[in-house]
Motif scaffolding. Structure first.
Motif, PDB file in Angstrom:
ATOM      1  N   ILE A  69       7.187  -2.095 -64.692  1.00 18.61           N
ATOM      2  CA  ILE A  69       8.194  -1.554 -63.776  1.00 18.61           C
ATOM      3  C   ILE A  69       9.191  -2.666 -63.480  1.00 18.61           C
ATOM      4  CG2 ILE A  69       8.596  -0.514 -61.505  1.00 18.61           C
ATOM      5  CD1 ILE A  69       5.627   0.329 -61.548  1.00 18.61           C
ATOM      6  N   ALA A  70      10.483  -2.376 -63.626  1.00 17.45           N
ATOM      7  CA  ALA A  70      11.518  -3.392 -63.406  1.00 17.45           C
ATOM      8  C   ALA A  70      12.608  -2.835 -62.491  1.00 17.45           C
ATOM      9  CB  ALA A  70      12.133  -3.825 -64.738  1.00 17.45           C
ATOM     10  N   THR A  71      13.023  -3.638 -61.520  1.00 19.86           N
ATOM     11  CA  THR A  71      14.049  -3.208 -60.573  1.00 19.86           C
ATOM     12  C   THR A  71      14.799  -4.417 -60.036  1.00 19.86           C
ATOM     13  OG1 THR A  71      14.458  -1.920 -58.551  1.00 19.86           O
ATOM     14  CG2 THR A  71      12.502  -3.323 -58.581  1.00 19.86           C
ATOM     15  N   THR A  72      15.948  -4.164 -59.447  1.00 18.21           N
ATOM     16  CA  THR A  72      16.678  -5.219 -58.746  1.00 18.21           C
ATOM     17  C   THR A  72      17.403  -4.616 -57.560  1.00 18.21           C
ATOM     18  OG1 THR A  72      18.329  -6.975 -58.963  1.00 18.21           O
ATOM     19  CG2 THR A  72      18.728  -4.973 -60.202  1.00 18.21           C
ATOM     20  N   ASP A  73      17.509  -5.367 -56.487  1.00 16.76           N
ATOM     21  CA  ASP A  73      18.218  -4.907 -55.295  1.00 16.76           C
ATOM     22  C   ASP A  73      18.699  -6.130 -54.516  1.00 16.76           C
ATOM     23  OD1 ASP A  73      19.165  -3.195 -53.216  1.00 16.76           O
ATOM     24  OD2 ASP A  73      17.564  -1.786 -53.722  1.00 16.76           O
ATOM     25  N   PHE A  74      19.950  -6.063 -54.069  1.00 21.80           N
ATOM     26  CA  PHE A  74      20.514  -7.176 -53.297  1.00 21.80           C
ATOM     27  C   PHE A  74      21.654  -6.630 -52.454  1.00 21.80           C
ATOM     28  CE2 PHE A  74      22.310  -6.968 -57.543  1.00 21.80           C
ATOM     29  CZ  PHE A  74      23.676  -6.923 -57.311  1.00 21.80           C
ATOM     30  N   PHE A  75      21.962  -7.331 -51.370  1.00 18.78           N
ATOM     31  CA  PHE A  75      23.057  -6.886 -50.503  1.00 18.78           C
ATOM     32  C   PHE A  75      23.504  -8.007 -49.585  1.00 18.78           C
ATOM     33  CE2 PHE A  75      19.102  -4.724 -48.753  1.00 18.78           C
ATOM     34  CZ  PHE A  75      18.803  -5.696 -47.812  1.00 18.78           C
ATOM     35  N   MET A  76      24.471  -7.690 -48.744  1.00 20.45           N
ATOM     36  CA  MET A  76      25.011  -8.634 -47.765  1.00 20.45           C
ATOM     37  C   MET A  76      24.250  -8.510 -46.444  1.00 20.45           C
ATOM     38  SD  MET A  76      29.010  -8.065 -48.752  1.00 20.45           S
ATOM     39  CE  MET A  76      28.758  -6.370 -49.205  1.00 20.45           C
ATOM     40  N   PRO A  77      24.348  -9.491 -45.563  1.00 17.42           N
ATOM     41  CA  PRO A  77      23.525  -9.487 -44.351  1.00 17.42           C
ATOM     42  C   PRO A  77      23.909  -8.408 -43.354  1.00 17.42           C
ATOM     43  CG  PRO A  77      25.083 -11.303 -44.300  1.00 17.42           C
ATOM     44  CD  PRO A  77      25.164 -10.716 -45.670  1.00 17.42           C
ATOM     45  N   MET A  78      22.883  -7.833 -42.723  1.00 18.04           N
ATOM     46  CA  MET A  78      23.089  -6.881 -41.635  1.00 18.04           C
ATOM     47  C   MET A  78      22.538  -7.435 -40.326  1.00 18.04           C
ATOM     48  SD  MET A  78      20.256  -4.014 -42.672  1.00 18.04           S
ATOM     49  CE  MET A  78      20.714  -2.972 -41.300  1.00 18.04           C
ATOM     50  N   VAL A  79      21.991  -8.652 -40.376  1.00 19.77           N
ATOM     51  CA  VAL A  79      21.556  -9.372 -39.175  1.00 19.77           C
ATOM     52  C   VAL A  79      22.088 -10.797 -39.276  1.00 19.77           C
ATOM     53  CG1 VAL A  79      19.483  -7.967 -38.798  1.00 19.77           C
ATOM     54  CG2 VAL A  79      19.344 -10.012 -40.241  1.00 19.77           C
ATOM     55  N   ASP A  80      22.072 -11.502 -38.159  1.00 14.35           N
ATOM     56  CA  ASP A  80      22.640 -12.852 -38.135  1.00 14.35           C
ATOM     57  C   ASP A  80      21.619 -13.956 -38.372  1.00 14.35           C
ATOM     58  OD1 ASP A  80      25.278 -12.000 -37.616  1.00 14.35           O
ATOM     59  OD2 ASP A  80      24.773 -11.670 -35.516  1.00 14.35           O
ATOM     60  N   ASP A  81      20.350 -13.639 -38.231  1.00 11.49           N
ATOM     61  CA  ASP A  81      19.292 -14.610 -38.463  1.00 11.49           C
ATOM     62  C   ASP A  81      19.065 -14.728 -39.972  1.00 11.49           C
ATOM     63  OD1 ASP A  81      16.687 -15.714 -38.946  1.00 11.49           O
ATOM     64  OD2 ASP A  81      16.182 -15.320 -36.849  1.00 11.49           O
ATOM     65  N   PRO A  82      19.323 -15.886 -40.578  1.00 17.55           N
ATOM     66  CA  PRO A  82      19.198 -15.999 -42.041  1.00 17.55           C
ATOM     67  C   PRO A  82      17.777 -15.770 -42.547  1.00 17.55           C
ATOM     68  CG  PRO A  82      19.569 -18.162 -41.045  1.00 17.55           C
ATOM     69  CD  PRO A  82      19.789 -17.149 -39.963  1.00 17.55           C
TER      70      PRO A  82
END
Length: 353
Positions: A69-82
């Motif tokens: 099984i292969a997948t990828t997911d990424f996005f920009m921050p929705m919270v301020d705590d890194p």
């Protein structure tokens, strides 16, 4: 688990991004258009799941006993705590493997950071957060790739395995199946309130808790022959991902609006107008395949279109097994899991009652 940094972030991490979380996803209609001319995967006999039904991950059969099984997911921050941003993004990416009925094996990091705008210490905390969730899932972050980007981006590419008989697609629901949702809705509404500094601290803690809870129950559901289909509910909202299940399975889904589990303050915040732009884009994408009651208030519609980041699993199971499966899911720690509707024969669509 690794400790968070003691010093607060000197500025809002979310201020560096035009969107955040799964609300960054392209609208369902846009994605369908972009993929419309992609070649089918049919010449590859071992490709069990490709792009045809908008499923959660690709599945390749290695041999009679093992699927990759292969997948990828990424996005920009929705919270301020890194650190929390890293945890959320990693949980969301690993979820795709669980949604297919698999077990994660390893991950690779995807990192884009605006050089000169973020201190290296903050980027390290993002990576630590992602690694902490990977460790919770029992897998390493074994490498990755990084670039200089105008906005902060983080996520994972994840590899998992499963037996062929435990793979659960979004396109294999059956007429009569009962629909179960494992996590509460409202993450997008909470994030909209957070950006406007209107989210109470208890609600923020609830949001973080939901988004960082691994969907590991999916591995167990894949072993259950009476569980016919599974998908995770993310940026397209419950209607968007439900519609993918309806179209892939060739069925009509019925959802009871009042049966949907909600985060504690989601209803009140939706009434107060805290809605994401992605929610509006989602609604515009569904078209006539979604039918709502004429008297449904707007705030309830916004909950139906609300983009979820690291949301729950939408499960279609045999009606005689629904109570048992729901109890199993709740016993595993998904205490807001609920039966939300059913599938029936008919033109692919969703009707909300």
């Amino acid at each position: 688990m690794l400790d968070k940094p003691a010093e607060p972030t000197p500025f809002r991490l979310t201020s560096l991004a035009h969107g955040g979380g799964c609300g960054c996803k392209l609208a369902p209609s846009v994605l369908r258009d972009l993929l419309s001319e992609q070649p089918p995967g049919s010449p590859f006999e071992r490709l069990l799941v490709g792009t045809e039904t908008g499923d959660d991950a690709a599945v390749w059969q290695l041999d009679d006993e093992t699927c990759l099984i292969a997948t990828t997911d990424f996005f920009m921050p929705m919270v301020d705590d890194p650190f929390e941003f890293g945890r959320i993004a990693a949980t969301n990416a690993i979820s795709d493997v669980y949604a297919m009925g698999g077990k994660p094996l390893l991950a690779l990091a995807i990192l884009g950071m605006p050089l000169g705008k973020l201190e290296p210490a903050m980027v390290r905390e993002i990576l630590k957060g992602g690694a902490s969730i990977a460790a919770e899932a029992g897998i390493p972050v074994a490498g990755g790739h990084s670039i200089d980007a105008p906005e902060p981006i983080y996520g994972l590419a994840v590899i998992g395995t499963a037996k062929p008989e435990t793979i659960r697609k979004n396109s294999t629901a059956e007429a009569g199946d009962v629909l179960i949702l494992t996590k509460a809705l409202g993450v997008g509404i909470y994030s909209a309130a957070f950006k406007k500094e209107a989210l109470p601290p208890p609600a923020y803690a609830e949001m973080i808790g939901s988004m960082t809870k691994l969907n590991r129950i999916g591995t167990e559901l894949g072993k259950d022959a009476q569980v016919h289909a599974v998908t995770d509910v993310t940026g397209f909202g419950i209607l968007g991902h439900g519609l993918e299940m309806a179209r892939g399975s060739g069925l009509a889904l019925e959802i009871e609006a009042e049966a949907l589990p909600l985060l504690d303050e989601a209803g009140a915040l939706a009434r107060a107008g805290y809605v994401t732009g992605a929610s509006h884009r989602n609604w515009a994408s569904y078209g006539e395949a979604v039918r709502l009651p004429t008297d449904l208030p707007d705030w309830r519609r916004h909950l139906l279109t609300d983009p979820q980041t690291s949301g729950g699993l939408l499960v279609a199971c045999a009606p005689e097994a629904a109570t048992r499966v729901l109890q199993q899911i709740r016993a595993a720690g998904y205490d807001k899991a609920a039966i939300i509707g059913r599938a029936r024969a008919g033109e692919p669509s969703i009707t909300v009652a």
